[in-house]
Design a protein around this motif. Structure first.
Motif, PDB file in Angstrom:
ATOM      1  N   LEU A  27      38.905 -11.356  23.692  1.00 33.65           N
ATOM      2  CA  LEU A  27      38.388 -11.113  22.337  1.00 33.65           C
ATOM      3  C   LEU A  27      37.036 -11.451  22.270  1.00 33.65           C
ATOM      4  O   LEU A  27      36.536 -12.030  23.192  1.00 33.65           O
ATOM      5  N   ILE A  28      36.165 -11.121  21.246  1.00 30.59           N
ATOM      6  CA  ILE A  28      34.559 -11.317  21.261  1.00 30.59           C
ATOM      7  C   ILE A  28      34.626 -12.659  20.426  1.00 30.59           C
ATOM      8  O   ILE A  28      33.492 -13.123  20.815  1.00 30.59           O
ATOM      9  N   ALA A  29      35.395 -12.686  19.784  1.00 31.71           N
ATOM     10  CA  ALA A  29      35.633 -13.948  18.825  1.00 31.71           C
ATOM     11  C   ALA A  29      36.721 -14.242  18.126  1.00 31.71           C
ATOM     12  O   ALA A  29      37.515 -13.236  18.012  1.00 31.71           O
ATOM     13  N   VAL A  30      37.031 -15.327  17.541  1.00 29.49           N
ATOM     14  CA  VAL A  30      38.359 -15.713  17.124  1.00 29.49           C
ATOM     15  C   VAL A  30      37.939 -16.611  15.829  1.00 29.49           C
ATOM     16  O   VAL A  30      37.299 -17.540  15.888  1.00 29.49           O
ATOM     17  N   PRO A  31      38.499 -16.154  14.512  1.00 30.06           N
ATOM     18  CA  PRO A  31      38.317 -17.126  13.362  1.00 30.06           C
ATOM     19  C   PRO A  31      38.994 -18.401  13.367  1.00 30.06           C
ATOM     20  O   PRO A  31      40.074 -18.611  13.928  1.00 30.06           O
ATOM     21  N   VAL A  32      38.508 -19.455  12.916  1.00 33.33           N
ATOM     22  CA  VAL A  32      38.893 -20.734  12.839  1.00 33.33           C
ATOM     23  C   VAL A  32      39.346 -21.122  11.179  1.00 33.33           C
ATOM     24  O   VAL A  32      38.464 -20.545  10.367  1.00 33.33           O
ATOM     25  N   VAL A  33      40.642 -21.651  10.916  1.00 30.38           N
ATOM     26  CA  VAL A  33      40.946 -21.788   9.931  1.00 30.38           C
ATOM     27  C   VAL A  33      41.371 -23.337   9.833  1.00 30.38           C
ATOM     28  O   VAL A  33      41.711 -23.981  10.761  1.00 30.38           O
ATOM     29  N   ASP A  34      41.724 -23.905   8.501  1.00 28.19           N
ATOM     30  CA  ASP A  34      41.743 -25.228   8.152  1.00 28.19           C
ATOM     31  C   ASP A  34      43.280 -25.279   8.055  1.00 28.19           C
ATOM     32  O   ASP A  34      44.144 -24.154   7.977  1.00 28.19           O
ATOM     33  N   ARG A  35      44.008 -26.429   7.871  1.00 27.42           N
ATOM     34  CA  ARG A  35      45.290 -26.827   7.509  1.00 27.42           C
ATOM     35  C   ARG A  35      45.763 -25.697   6.380  1.00 27.42           C
ATOM     36  O   ARG A  35      47.038 -25.152   6.331  1.00 27.42           O
ATOM     37  N   GLU A  36      45.134 -25.500   5.329  1.00 25.60           N
ATOM     38  CA  GLU A  36      45.286 -24.382   4.389  1.00 25.60           C
ATOM     39  C   GLU A  36      45.219 -23.048   4.784  1.00 25.60           C
ATOM     40  O   GLU A  36      45.463 -22.201   3.693  1.00 25.60           O
ATOM     41  N   HIS A  37      44.899 -22.488   5.976  1.00 26.04           N
ATOM     42  CA  HIS A  37      44.610 -21.160   6.410  1.00 26.04           C
ATOM     43  C   HIS A  37      43.476 -20.850   5.813  1.00 26.04           C
ATOM     44  O   HIS A  37      43.289 -19.347   5.555  1.00 26.04           O
ATOM     45  N   ARG A  38      42.481 -21.538   5.216  1.00 23.51           N
ATOM     46  CA  ARG A  38      41.152 -21.211   4.884  1.00 23.51           C
ATOM     47  C   ARG A  38      40.171 -21.055   5.949  1.00 23.51           C
ATOM     48  O   ARG A  38      40.238 -21.589   6.759  1.00 23.51           O
ATOM     49  N   LEU A  39      39.413 -19.728   5.874  1.00 23.57           N
ATOM     50  CA  LEU A  39      38.504 -19.598   6.840  1.00 23.57           C
ATOM     51  C   LEU A  39      37.499 -20.342   6.778  1.00 23.57           C
ATOM     52  O   LEU A  39      36.716 -20.825   5.768  1.00 23.57           O
ATOM     53  N   VAL A  40      37.105 -21.267   7.917  1.00 20.25           N
ATOM     54  CA  VAL A  40      35.925 -22.162   8.025  1.00 20.25           C
ATOM     55  C   VAL A  40      34.910 -21.743   9.159  1.00 20.25           C
ATOM     56  O   VAL A  40      33.720 -22.402   9.103  1.00 20.25           O
ATOM     57  N   GLY A  41      35.094 -20.816   9.986  1.00 18.79           N
ATOM     58  CA  GLY A  41      34.260 -20.532  10.821  1.00 18.79           C
ATOM     59  C   GLY A  41      34.489 -19.434  12.157  1.00 18.79           C
ATOM     60  O   GLY A  41      35.607 -19.048  11.642  1.00 18.79           O
TER      61      GLY A  41
END
Lengths: 430, 430
Positions: free
Chosen positions: B209-223
């Motif tokens: 991968l070039i990058a992977v998204p990071v999500v919080d406990r509620e599966h919201r995008l944070v970084g």
């Protein structure tokens, strides 16, 4: 760079990944499970296998399926797999490719082993300096489905000479009427086609690159190496280093996919060599058998003394192996390194000797304590010196420094440490 | 991901790179050379330094220059540096940032150490599923100058929940009138903000991968975490593993930038611990002192026997440490692993014993040969068992397996190997 799809899960770790799970099976079991996979997922799993596993799996599958899988691979991955197969199987597979794929594969196979040429992809997008940004973007669009990457775009002149690189993000942010020539970064690194693959991978890592263009002797653009290849090479090199630091050859396959007899083979050669070197310790002790008979208590400290010498040497050797691997130290830095390591060894020996003197005096006697502690003071700097010189010397003559690190250093320091110990014993006790 | 410029050279290896050369200097020398650099190059060199080196350099520079450098860093790199600085210096630096930069930095610092949250970049480009491809590309264009990467584009809904990912290359190749919703890859991996950084890096590596998204406990995008961060993390983890396999703590700085006293500190704690463990061998030998006095020749084979046991154990331990690190073996695979390693050890012991019997009989006598060879047959499987169980057990209770690998295994096998050796000696000779 083209990657497949995976499970969507916020906790997806490599271990819970179904693709990774399949890659850990032995070949016959894998083949059974593999036949049941949908086509898309099969290609993805095949991609994730190590080259030797890919070869073993191909053996188990029928010819039709095999051709399909080999054709779907990227040219650089295909070359790496062909390298691992017996020549006859490799020839059969190459014969089954389309003529275009066959040409690309043969070109890559023509470069030296472990060179940039072997790992580069010839399927790269490229630009010309006279293009406008708008035309360049149109070209990128056409190249997007097949090129290895479109994020790093080498720019070449009419003679195929590399002029520099434009990154796609800069192309996107630029005025559509501007020229590629105005955006091109002429200072972007490039590597020679014969450059060692590990040096290429380290360059990509240290400079945070997505890809690096590869040029021939005349500085003509011939391919591109991407960051995913760099990561794979660094992992292989590091697995190799760690295995050799532990006196074994790397497995090149997941642990459970390796049979007991192959595990034995990865270790037995090193072990035999080390036993042969350790027979030196038998000779040294035989020479001092008379001393030992007079003072049997000397034998009690043999494992402690040579163990400490070995550990001190192993510390220096692994520090040096790593520093050489990441480029912090060069093979020519001998004097500076050895001077530093001798001081480290001396301090460590002084500390251990000072701490050991009282307990040994109380439990045994002060004569034995003197011999053990003075020996520590001498063995530790000797061990750090040997531990730092051997990897540097190996690197200088082109041997992987990891090969001569910890275990060999330990064994050599064992024998010489005994000489030091009994030398001091004869001086101080007898 | 934003990288600077470098020397254009087809043979550019990390070693010849002027940036890399500067990073190897000690802090005071570096500060002198650093002041002479043009602004662009200074930022690039600062980026290439390890966080502890960055801190040391900031100490040497004047306040104005410092603020400028810190402001130019990516938020994730800044956080990693602040982690290494004394709290008072870190607070001063944070106070000097613009309020927007300060907010981002504080958010990242709020996540647990070594988690995805600490290494992610909050400056990511993102898309909404209802956008057309044309509008999406316009957004990417605007984001290109500042976003950490625009090559992997997380797609989120109105509630900030991650829907999936679109890669820029697919966006470019698509019909401008199509919707992002039609292109989104809902199976693209994502990681939790509290996921361990090494697991995130391995995921990026294994899936190319070039990058992977990071999500919080509620599966919201944070970084987003990018491949360059993944490579840096893997290099750090591997440097740490190799150092610990050699019984030292990692340097965290280039070798020549580390003083002799710091080198001693990275090694002395381990060495003291190993010496304490090795004192077991003194106790074991003391218990058998009478036996040794009767047959002094037994002492001659002590280093060879325990050395071989130690090497066999070290081989198993390093194999296991690496297999655990790359995810080939899990902490729960104890039974399967130990059964495999015992067979490997038994075969190695049988082989070495069979090879050694004749020479030892000829040079000494058959009784001693029997004791040494039967001991090898017992010590080798014992060593591989200890060597495989200890890293697995460590990993199970959350300790880095590299910590308990080779040197500790060697030392433990030394003492128990002596028990086995003298046990057989009493049975077979006395």
């Amino acid at each position: 760079m083209r990657e497949g799809s995976g499970e969507m899960s916020p906790e997806a770790t490599p271990l819970d990944d179904p693709v990774a799970q399949l890659t850990r099976l032995e070949p016959d079991e894998l083949a059974v499970r593999f036949r049941l996979l949908p086509k898309d997922q099969a290609a993805e799993v095949f991609d994730a296998l190590d080259p030797p596993q890919q070869g073993a799996l191909l053996d188990e599958l029928q010819a039709g399926r095999v051709r399909e899988l080999v054709e779907q691979m990227d040219p650089d991955d295909r070359v790496r797999m062909l390298d691992e197969l017996p020549a006859i199987v490799a020839r059969k597979l190459i014969a089954g490719l389309t003529s275009e794929e066959r040409r690309m594969t043969a070109t890559l196979l023509g470069y030296p082993n472990e060179s940039a040429g072997r790992i580069m992809s010839p399927e790269h997008a490229e630009l010309r300096p006279e293009l406008t940004v708008e035309d360049a973007l149109a070209r990128v669009r056409r190249a997007a489905p097949t090129a290895e990457t479109v994020y790093v775009l080498p720019v070449r002149d009419a003679g195929r000479h590399l002029v520099g690189v434009v990154e796609l993000r800069d192309l996107l942010a630029a005025d559509p009427a501007a020229r590629v020539a105005d955006l091109v970064d002429g200072d972007y690194p490039a590597v020679s086609v014969v450059e060692d693959q590990e040096a290429v991978a380290r360059l990509i890592q240290e400079r945070d690159l997505i890809a690096v263009p590869v040029v021939d002797r005349e500085h003509r653009l011939v391919g591109i190496v991407t960051v995913d290849d760099a990561m794979q090479i660094l992992e292989e090199e590091e697995t190799e280093d760690i295995a050799r630091v532990g006196a074994a050859e790397p497995l090149r396959q997941p642990y459970f996919a390796v049979s007991v007899s192959r595990l034995v083979r990865t270790r037995v050669v090193w072990l035999l060599f080390l036993v042969a070197a350790a027979s030196l310790t038998v000779s040294v002790l035989s020479a001092f058998e008379a001393t030992l008979e007079q003072v049997v208590a000397l034998a009690l400290f043999i494992p402690l003394l040579i163990g400490t010498g070995g550990n001190t040497g192993a510390q220096a050797a692994t520090t040096m192996t790593r520093a050489l691997a990441v480029g912090d130290v060069r093979a020519s830095d001998v004097a500076q390194t050895v001077f530093k390591e001798m001081r480290v060894g001396f301090l460590l020996g002084a500390l251990l000797g000072a701490l050991g003197f009282l307990p040994i005096t109380l439990l045994f006697d002060s004569e034995l304590a003197s011999v053990v502690c003075i020996s520590l003071l001498a063995v530790c700097p000797w061990a750090t010196t040997v531990g730092s010189i051997l990897p540097l010397a190996a690197s200088r003559v082109g041997i992987d420094p990891a090969v001569v690190s910890a275990p060999l250093v330990t064994t050599l320091v064992d024998a010489t440490g005994l000489l030091i110990y009994f030398g001091f014993a004869q001086l101080l006790i007898l």
